[in-house]
Scaffold this motif. Structure first.
Motif, PDB file in Angstrom:
ATOM      1  N   ARG A  28       0.765  -1.257   0.100  1.00 41.83           N
ATOM      2  CA  ARG A  28      -0.152  -0.175  -0.196  1.00 41.83           C
ATOM      3  C   ARG A  28       0.873   1.109  -0.079  1.00 41.83           C
ATOM      4  NH1 ARG A  28      -2.824   2.749   4.390  1.00 41.83           N
ATOM      5  NH2 ARG A  28      -4.151   4.307   3.532  1.00 41.83           N
ATOM      6  N   VAL A  29       1.865   1.342   0.662  1.00 42.54           N
ATOM      7  CA  VAL A  29       2.930   2.238   0.909  1.00 42.54           C
ATOM      8  C   VAL A  29       4.267   2.012   0.247  1.00 42.54           C
ATOM      9  CG1 VAL A  29       3.983   3.722   2.278  1.00 42.54           C
ATOM     10  CG2 VAL A  29       1.743   3.151   2.735  1.00 42.54           C
ATOM     11  N   PHE A  30       4.786   2.915  -0.652  1.00 39.56           N
ATOM     12  CA  PHE A  30       6.257   2.646  -1.072  1.00 39.56           C
ATOM     13  C   PHE A  30       7.181   3.335  -0.232  1.00 39.56           C
ATOM     14  CE2 PHE A  30       4.419   1.755  -5.697  1.00 39.56           C
ATOM     15  CZ  PHE A  30       4.143   0.256  -5.191  1.00 39.56           C
ATOM     16  N   ASN A  31       8.343   3.141  -0.195  1.00 41.39           N
ATOM     17  CA  ASN A  31       9.499   3.912  -0.005  1.00 41.39           C
ATOM     18  C   ASN A  31      10.075   4.059  -1.229  1.00 41.39           C
ATOM     19  OD1 ASN A  31      11.215   1.771  -0.689  1.00 41.39           O
ATOM     20  ND2 ASN A  31      11.645   1.257   1.554  1.00 41.39           N
ATOM     21  N   VAL A  32      11.382   5.037  -1.114  1.00 43.33           N
ATOM     22  CA  VAL A  32      11.731   5.590  -2.563  1.00 43.33           C
ATOM     23  C   VAL A  32      12.273   4.551  -3.398  1.00 43.33           C
ATOM     24  CG1 VAL A  32      13.716   6.857  -3.334  1.00 43.33           C
ATOM     25  CG2 VAL A  32      12.450   7.842  -1.430  1.00 43.33           C
ATOM     26  N   THR A  33      13.166   3.225  -2.830  1.00 42.09           N
ATOM     27  CA  THR A  33      13.554   2.155  -3.247  1.00 42.09           C
ATOM     28  C   THR A  33      12.379   1.379  -4.141  1.00 42.09           C
ATOM     29  OG1 THR A  33      15.409   2.076  -1.909  1.00 42.09           O
ATOM     30  CG2 THR A  33      14.656   0.144  -3.420  1.00 42.09           C
ATOM     31  N   ASN A  34      11.063   1.193  -3.316  1.00 40.18           N
ATOM     32  CA  ASN A  34       9.821   0.596  -3.958  1.00 40.18           C
ATOM     33  C   ASN A  34       9.611   1.178  -5.414  1.00 40.18           C
ATOM     34  OD1 ASN A  34       8.534  -0.183  -0.653  1.00 40.18           O
ATOM     35  ND2 ASN A  34       9.946  -1.252  -1.802  1.00 40.18           N
ATOM     36  N   LEU A  35       9.254   2.730  -4.961  1.00 39.91           N
ATOM     37  CA  LEU A  35       8.829   3.458  -6.124  1.00 39.91           C
ATOM     38  C   LEU A  35       9.837   3.438  -7.314  1.00 39.91           C
ATOM     39  CD1 LEU A  35       6.563   5.400  -7.120  1.00 39.91           C
ATOM     40  CD2 LEU A  35       8.143   7.193  -6.522  1.00 39.91           C
ATOM     41  N   GLN A  36      11.085   3.412  -7.079  1.00 40.25           N
ATOM     42  CA  GLN A  36      12.015   3.042  -8.111  1.00 40.25           C
ATOM     43  C   GLN A  36      11.925   1.824  -8.819  1.00 40.25           C
ATOM     44  OE1 GLN A  36      16.049   2.977  -6.910  1.00 40.25           O
ATOM     45  NE2 GLN A  36      16.876   3.646  -8.899  1.00 40.25           N
ATOM     46  N   MET A  37      11.697   0.724  -8.247  1.00 40.15           N
ATOM     47  CA  MET A  37      11.364  -0.404  -8.654  1.00 40.15           C
ATOM     48  C   MET A  37       9.885  -0.496  -9.499  1.00 40.15           C
ATOM     49  SD  MET A  37      12.779  -2.991  -5.733  1.00 40.15           S
ATOM     50  CE  MET A  37      11.777  -4.404  -6.398  1.00 40.15           C
ATOM     51  N   ARG A  53       7.390  19.000  -5.860  1.00 38.83           N
ATOM     52  CA  ARG A  53       6.060  18.706  -5.178  1.00 38.83           C
ATOM     53  C   ARG A  53       5.272  18.535  -6.464  1.00 38.83           C
ATOM     54  NH1 ARG A  53       6.612  18.935  -0.183  1.00 38.83           N
ATOM     55  NH2 ARG A  53       7.448  20.413   0.912  1.00 38.83           N
ATOM     56  N   LEU A  54       5.731  17.564  -7.526  1.00 35.32           N
ATOM     57  CA  LEU A  54       4.807  17.424  -8.488  1.00 35.32           C
ATOM     58  C   LEU A  54       4.151  15.873  -8.423  1.00 35.32           C
ATOM     59  CD1 LEU A  54       7.227  18.572 -11.429  1.00 35.32           C
ATOM     60  CD2 LEU A  54       5.122  19.612 -10.568  1.00 35.32           C
ATOM     61  N   ILE A  55       4.832  15.213  -7.557  1.00 35.42           N
ATOM     62  CA  ILE A  55       4.223  13.767  -7.307  1.00 35.42           C
ATOM     63  C   ILE A  55       3.603  13.780  -5.804  1.00 35.42           C
ATOM     64  CG2 ILE A  55       6.523  13.025  -6.509  1.00 35.42           C
ATOM     65  CD1 ILE A  55       5.960  10.239  -7.884  1.00 35.42           C
ATOM     66  N   PRO A  56       2.549  12.948  -5.640  1.00 39.11           N
ATOM     67  CA  PRO A  56       1.974  13.054  -4.219  1.00 39.11           C
ATOM     68  C   PRO A  56       2.933  11.870  -3.425  1.00 39.11           C
ATOM     69  CG  PRO A  56       0.909  11.608  -5.447  1.00 39.11           C
ATOM     70  CD  PRO A  56       1.772  12.278  -6.619  1.00 39.11           C
ATOM     71  N   PHE A  57       3.365  12.591  -2.188  1.00 42.62           N
ATOM     72  CA  PHE A  57       4.007  11.997  -1.298  1.00 42.62           C
ATOM     73  C   PHE A  57       3.917  12.264   0.051  1.00 42.62           C
ATOM     74  CE2 PHE A  57       6.436  15.806  -2.137  1.00 42.62           C
ATOM     75  CZ  PHE A  57       7.389  15.954  -1.031  1.00 42.62           C
ATOM     76  N   SER A  58       4.481  11.520   1.035  1.00 45.28           N
ATOM     77  CA  SER A  58       4.430  11.977   2.528  1.00 45.28           C
ATOM     78  C   SER A  58       5.760  11.911   3.078  1.00 45.28           C
ATOM     79  CB  SER A  58       3.509  10.878   3.135  1.00 45.28           C
ATOM     80  OG  SER A  58       2.312  10.829   2.832  1.00 45.28           O
ATOM     81  N   LYS A  59       6.173  12.799   4.150  1.00 41.28           N
ATOM     82  CA  LYS A  59       7.135  12.830   4.787  1.00 41.28           C
ATOM     83  C   LYS A  59       7.066  13.091   6.237  1.00 41.28           C
ATOM     84  CE  LYS A  59      11.890  15.266   3.946  1.00 41.28           C
ATOM     85  NZ  LYS A  59      12.362  16.238   3.464  1.00 41.28           N
ATOM     86  N   PRO A  60       6.706  11.938   6.853  1.00 42.46           N
ATOM     87  CA  PRO A  60       6.344  12.088   8.457  1.00 42.46           C
ATOM     88  C   PRO A  60       7.731  12.338   9.277  1.00 42.46           C
ATOM     89  CG  PRO A  60       6.363   9.676   7.504  1.00 42.46           C
ATOM     90  CD  PRO A  60       6.596  10.456   6.340  1.00 42.46           C
ATOM     91  N   THR A  61       8.775  12.034   8.740  1.00 43.31           N
ATOM     92  CA  THR A  61      10.088  12.369   9.467  1.00 43.31           C
ATOM     93  C   THR A  61      10.881  13.317   8.569  1.00 43.31           C
ATOM     94  OG1 THR A  61      11.398  10.651   8.299  1.00 43.31           O
ATOM     95  CG2 THR A  61      10.195  10.009  10.502  1.00 43.31           C
ATOM     96  N   ASN A  62      11.813  13.567   9.347  1.00 46.76           N
ATOM     97  CA  ASN A  62      12.884  14.804   8.381  1.00 46.76           C
ATOM     98  C   ASN A  62      13.457  14.111   7.174  1.00 46.76           C
ATOM     99  OD1 ASN A  62      11.896  17.001   9.903  1.00 46.76           O
ATOM    100  ND2 ASN A  62      13.684  16.770  11.423  1.00 46.76           N
ATOM    101  N   GLY A  63      13.719  12.976   7.167  1.00 48.32           N
ATOM    102  CA  GLY A  63      14.428  12.489   6.047  1.00 48.32           C
ATOM    103  C   GLY A  63      13.694  11.492   5.040  1.00 48.32           C
ATOM    104  N   SER A  64      12.757  10.535   5.398  1.00 54.48           N
ATOM    105  CA  SER A  64      12.272   9.305   4.707  1.00 54.48           C
ATOM    106  C   SER A  64      10.837  10.117   3.901  1.00 54.48           C
ATOM    107  CB  SER A  64      11.676   8.207   5.766  1.00 54.48           C
ATOM    108  OG  SER A  64      12.978   7.873   6.414  1.00 54.48           O
TER     109      SER A  64
END
Length: 103
Positions: A28-37, A53-64
């Motif tokens: 249901r949720v991808f990280n950057v590596t999952n999205l890349q694959m 900000r052209l693609i929908p994303f979440s950033k719940p922490t300062n880095g991920s």
């Protein structure tokens, strides 16, 4: 490694790739590596899209960065390009509705 073992290793690697792809579709949720694959995009492209900000994303922490698969799919399909037959069908449907008094 002989030819038979090489073929077996290649077959196993292909099976692993298919398992990875099947697992991605269920996520249901991808990280950057999952999205890349999932998309085949480079990390650079993903970071450029998120930075702009052209693609929908979440950033719940300062880095991920995280991406909801369904939102990514909607975003990927937001500007469809239709073939000639589909365009003609849409135009005919629009004209039919217009002549019947429906907008």
């Amino acid at each position: 490694m002989d030819k038979q073992n090489s073929s077996l290793v290649q077959l196993l690697l292909e099976k692993i790739d298919h398992l990875d792809e099947a697992a991605l579709v269920k996520k249901r949720v991808f990280n950057v590596t999952n999205l890349q694959m999932y998309t085949g995009w480079s990390l650079s492209k993903i970071y450029k899209l998120t930075s702009a900000r052209l693609i929908p994303f979440s950033k719940p922490t300062n880095g991920s960065l995280f991406f909801e698969r369904e939102k990514i799919e909607e975003w990927l399909l937001q500007n469809p390009s239709y073939g000639e037959a589909e365009l003609e069908e849409k135009a005919n449907a629009h004209l039919k509705r217009h002549h019947q008094g429906n907008p």
